[in-house]
Design an enzyme around this catalytic site. Structure first.
Site, PDB file in Angstrom:
ATOM      1  N   GLU A  36      40.547  37.867  35.954  1.00 17.38           N
ATOM      2  CA  GLU A  36      39.991  36.521  36.033  1.00 17.38           C
ATOM      3  C   GLU A  36      39.942  36.000  34.599  1.00 17.38           C
ATOM      4  O   GLU A  36      39.350  36.644  33.732  1.00 17.38           O
ATOM      5  CB  GLU A  36      38.575  36.564  36.622  1.00 17.38           C
ATOM      6  CG  GLU A  36      38.058  35.165  36.791  1.00 17.38           C
ATOM      7  CD  GLU A  36      36.647  35.087  37.340  1.00 17.38           C
ATOM      8  OE1 GLU A  36      36.088  36.103  37.773  1.00 17.38           O
ATOM      9  OE2 GLU A  36      36.109  33.971  37.310  1.00 17.38           O
ATOM     10  N   ARG A 260      35.691  52.584  37.645  1.00 20.87           N
ATOM     11  CA  ARG A 260      35.707  51.802  36.403  1.00 20.87           C
ATOM     12  C   ARG A 260      35.534  52.717  35.213  1.00 20.87           C
ATOM     13  O   ARG A 260      34.875  53.738  35.305  1.00 20.87           O
ATOM     14  CB  ARG A 260      34.490  50.875  36.359  1.00 20.87           C
ATOM     15  CG  ARG A 260      34.513  49.699  37.191  1.00 20.87           C
ATOM     16  CD  ARG A 260      33.173  48.965  37.049  1.00 20.87           C
ATOM     17  NE  ARG A 260      33.273  47.917  36.044  1.00 20.87           N
ATOM     18  CZ  ARG A 260      33.858  46.758  36.272  1.00 20.87           C
ATOM     19  NH1 ARG A 260      34.391  46.507  37.437  1.00 20.87           N
ATOM     20  NH2 ARG A 260      33.912  45.851  35.339  1.00 20.87           N
ATOM     21  N   LYS A 270      32.337  41.439  30.937  1.00 28.70           N
ATOM     22  CA  LYS A 270      32.742  40.231  30.212  1.00 28.70           C
ATOM     23  C   LYS A 270      31.549  39.305  30.001  1.00 28.70           C
ATOM     24  O   LYS A 270      31.467  38.636  28.983  1.00 28.70           O
ATOM     25  CB  LYS A 270      33.855  39.509  30.971  1.00 28.70           C
ATOM     26  CG  LYS A 270      35.216  40.147  30.743  1.00 28.70           C
ATOM     27  CD  LYS A 270      36.326  39.342  31.376  1.00 28.70           C
ATOM     28  CE  LYS A 270      36.373  39.610  32.865  1.00 28.70           C
ATOM     29  NZ  LYS A 270      37.556  39.002  33.503  1.00 28.70           N
TER      30      LYS A 270
HETATM   31  P1  ATP Z   1      34.005  42.403  34.079  1.00 25.34           P
HETATM   32  O1  ATP Z   1      32.984  42.975  35.002  1.00 25.34           O
HETATM   33  O2  ATP Z   1      34.115  43.088  32.779  1.00 25.34           O
HETATM   34  O3  ATP Z   1      33.913  40.931  33.941  1.00 25.34           O
HETATM   35  P2  ATP Z   1      35.966  42.139  36.053  1.00 25.34           P
HETATM   36  O4  ATP Z   1      36.173  43.217  37.030  1.00 25.34           O
HETATM   37  O5  ATP Z   1      35.263  40.957  36.543  1.00 25.34           O
HETATM   38  O6  ATP Z   1      35.370  42.743  34.743  1.00 25.34           O
HETATM   39  P3  ATP Z   1      38.595  41.150  36.136  1.00 25.34           P
HETATM   40  O7  ATP Z   1      39.220  40.189  35.223  1.00 25.34           O
HETATM   41  O8  ATP Z   1      38.312  40.721  37.512  1.00 25.34           O
HETATM   42  O9  ATP Z   1      37.298  41.663  35.413  1.00 25.34           O
HETATM   43  O10 ATP Z   1      39.405  42.507  36.140  1.00 25.34           O
HETATM   44  C1  ATP Z   1      40.801  42.602  36.274  1.00 25.34           C
HETATM   45  C2  ATP Z   1      41.147  43.983  36.737  1.00 25.34           C
HETATM   46  O11 ATP Z   1      40.668  44.942  35.799  1.00 25.34           O
HETATM   47  C3  ATP Z   1      40.491  44.291  38.057  1.00 25.34           C
HETATM   48  O12 ATP Z   1      41.443  44.956  38.863  1.00 25.34           O
HETATM   49  C4  ATP Z   1      39.356  45.191  37.707  1.00 25.34           C
HETATM   50  O13 ATP Z   1      39.069  46.049  38.747  1.00 25.34           O
HETATM   51  C5  ATP Z   1      39.887  45.903  36.455  1.00 25.34           C
HETATM   52  N1  ATP Z   1      38.782  46.312  35.593  1.00 25.34           N
HETATM   53  C6  ATP Z   1      37.804  45.541  35.094  1.00 25.34           C
HETATM   54  N2  ATP Z   1      36.919  46.265  34.400  1.00 25.34           N
HETATM   55  C7  ATP Z   1      37.348  47.543  34.439  1.00 25.34           C
HETATM   56  C8  ATP Z   1      36.860  48.783  33.915  1.00 25.34           C
HETATM   57  N3  ATP Z   1      35.748  48.838  33.201  1.00 25.34           N
HETATM   58  N4  ATP Z   1      37.574  49.896  34.160  1.00 25.34           N
HETATM   59  C9  ATP Z   1      38.697  49.848  34.871  1.00 25.34           C
HETATM   60  N5  ATP Z   1      39.208  48.724  35.400  1.00 25.34           N
HETATM   61  C10 ATP Z   1      38.549  47.580  35.195  1.00 25.34           C
HETATM   62 MG    MG Z   2      36.425  40.438  38.683  1.00 29.23          MG
END
Ligand code: ATP
Ligand code: MG
Length: 556
Positions: A36, A260, A270
């Site tokens: 995102e 994660r 984020k």
């Molecule tokens: P955040 O909680 O940090 O905002 P998010 O999951 O909302 O992270 P996205 O941009 O939706 O961030 O993530 C893109 C991809 O990266 C998704 O498939 C998500 O599952 C993966 N991802 C995000 N954070 C992690 C993490 N800490 N470890 C492994 N994969 C991750």
């Molecule tokens: Mg997300």
């Protein structure tokens, strides 16, 4: 790095192997990385990127980059650009660049289709009310009083939602599933909400936006994704993911969840990283203390070291926290192999070699990297006036002190053995200069029969160049910041120490931004982008001390 290593296997690859055996996707493997664009990528995303792109490459498939841009208020083109830059820097190239927002029209049509099938309805409950109807894990939810509207009424209302006839938040479109479902995600989840927000790609065309759950699976389906790999928090969403695809009768990818990445002494969400940036608690997304990809890049991490890290942590199905020392050990190993060794004195103390001829500058030959014969040698100037590290001298040395002290001998790396004859102090009693002698017969460090255990790095004074050096410690004082309250309270006030007037050997004059070096006995350092022609700035990537290797050894 280790190109000869056997292909890793894990539970995700086992699932794919099984699909390939059964022919479920005709042997095709297509993945996507779906960020995102509401922030910069962090090391957790790097793990996901290595999995998504790595699996596609291994199976001869493809991996797309899809911006999951369904939350216009929080998203921005700046983030889209940074995401692309970071993925490329990590060493991956997507097959197609796609945007969930390109599917808005299709998603809308599918929403109408579900209304027509009697599987979706317009609900007039406010979001707060809606929450109270939802129930909990212990008690079933209650059905919305609007649940049994006719298809015609629902269709009319949904079209008027799109047309902008209702205020923000006044109505939602919900899937009609089961308010008694054990899985809360299936209790008539919201598909669309009314929100007048400008979208970075679709502008003001829409005032209703699909929810993640109504957009993600269908986007995967449109793109022909076979394996939709995501993190564990989506496990409970998988039944809904499957429900929408089945209700619409469209191609159904397999969602697979993995754990994660969490790292000690940092935060990975984020939202929290954005707060650090917005509140000015760090210098920006690329502050070298940040766990962001751009922060790690600026710090001096190599893409190879991050990929190596992702390989070493592996892929698991239970959440855990990885010791940040493992990450540090990956960059240390990488730079040990390739970084040029140089001498830099961070906190200079002047040394005068009284029996060395005044005005003479001697060029000594120094190895660039003992780990890599091909790295060759360089010349390092030696002269009467030198700098050594202030902490390498003790007027009153403790036992087992092998560095410099009054009357003691030490070896100067690549140069001579010297003896401290006298100490010069300023009015306040601070040691400001050491008057020393050298033995010309010890050139290159030959001890000539005496036992000299300490070897110090040094820099000749007249030819030295000045630099600013930034030393970093963990951004947080707690392994798990925020565990006992506000994560901001756990910020480490000593995470940045800026040293000015550091003295470097003159060969570093032409160091370019991003160049990495080992400063002998100190650690690895990288030229920071704040560098300008008359002002060299270095970031400490990591110290030399390999605590991790020791821990690993202990653990057997
Ligand atoms: P955040 O909680 O940090 O905002 P998010 O999951 O909302 O992270 P996205 O941009 O939706 O961030 O993530 C893109 C991809 O990266 C998704 O498939 C998500 O599952 C993966 N991802 C995000 N954070 C992690 C993490 N800490 N470890 C492994 N994969 C991750
Ligand atoms: Mg997300």
């Amino acid at each position: 790095m280790s190109t000869a290593a056997p292909t890793p296997t894990d539970f995700i690859r086992e699932i794919i192997d099984e699909h390939n055996r059964s022919g479920r996707f005709d042997g095709r493997v297509r993945t996507r990385f779906p960020p995102e664009p509401n922030g910069y990528l962090h090391i957790g995303h790097a793990k996901a990127i290595c999995i998504d792109f790595g699996i596609a490459a291994q199976y001869g498939g493809e991996c797309n980059l899809r911006m999951d841009d369904t939350n216009p208020e929080k998203e921005d083109q700046e983030y889209v650009d940074s995401i692309k830059e970071d993925i490329r820097w990590l060493g991956f190239q997507w097959d197609r660049e796609l945007y969930a927002s390109d599917y808005y029209e299709q998603l809308y049509e599918w929403a109408e289709l579900l209304v027509e099938k009697g599987l979706a309805f317009v609900c007039d409950l406010s979001v707060d009310k809606l929450r109270s109807y939802r129930g909990s894990l212990m008690e079933p939810g209650r059905e919305s009083p609007y649940r049994n509207r006719s298809r015609e009424e629902n269709l009319g209302l949904f079209r008027r939602m799109r047309a902008g006839e209702f205020p923000d938040g006044s109505r939602t479109l919900r899937a009609k599933i089961d308010m008694r479902a054990g899985n809360l995600n299936l209790r008539d989840p919201i598909m669309y909400r009314i929100k007048r927000a400008h979208h970075q790609r679709t502008g003001d065309k829409w005032c209703i936006y699909p929810m993640y759950d109504f957009a993600h699976g269908q986007s995967d389906s449109i793109e022909g994704i076979t394996h939709s790999i995501c993190t564990l928090e989506f496990e409970d969403h998988r039944p809904l993911y499957d429900w929408f695809l089945q209700a619409l009768g469209i191609f159904a990818p397999q969602q697979i969840e993995f754990a994660r990445l969490n790292l000690t002494y940092t935060v990975m969400s984020k939202r929290k990283l954005l707060q650090l940036v917005m509140d000015g608690l760090v210098r920006g997304w690329d502050d070298p203390r940040m766990p962001t990809i751009c922060g790690l890049r600026r710090r001096g991490y190599t893409p190879e070291s991050i990929r190596e890290f992702a390989g070493r942590i592996g892929v698991a199905k239970t959440n855990s926290t990885v010791d940040v020392q493992l990450l540090e050990s990956c960059i240390r190993d990488d730079l040990n192999r390739r970084a040029k060794r140089v001498m830099a004195v961070l906190r200079p103390l002047k040394v005068v070699i009284e029996n060395y001829p005044e005005g003479t500058v001697e060029q000594l030959v120094a190895e660039n990297n003992p780990e890599d014969a091909a790295a060759g040698t360089r010349e390092v100037p030696f002269a009467r006036d030198l700098f050594i590290e202030a902490e390498d001298f003790r007027e009153d040395p403790p036992k087992q002190w092998f560095r410099l002290a009054p009357g003691a001998l030490v070896r100067l790396k690549h140069a001579y053995i010297i003896r401290c004859e006298r100490v010069v102090k300023d009015a306040s009693g601070r040691v400001v200069e050491l008057q020393c002698s050298y033995d010309p017969a010890t050139r290159g460090g030959e001890a000539q029969g005496v036992k000299v255990r300490g070897t110090l790095h040094w820099v000749a004074a007249t030819t030295a160049i000045d630099a600013e050096v930034r030393l970093y410690e963990h951004l947080f004082t707690q392994e798990n910041p925020g565990e006992n309250g506000d994560f901001i309270a756990d910020l480490n006030p000593a995470s940045l120490e800026t040293l000015t007037g550091c003295k470097l050997e003159p060969g570093l004059r032409d160091a370019a931004v991003g160049d990495r070096f080992q400063f002998l006995r100190q650690g690895y350092f990288c030229v920071d982008p704040d560098t300008c022609p008359d002002h060299l700035v270095f970031d400490r990537v990591v110290t030399l001390r390999d605590t991790w290797a020791r821990i690993e050894k202990k653990q057997g």
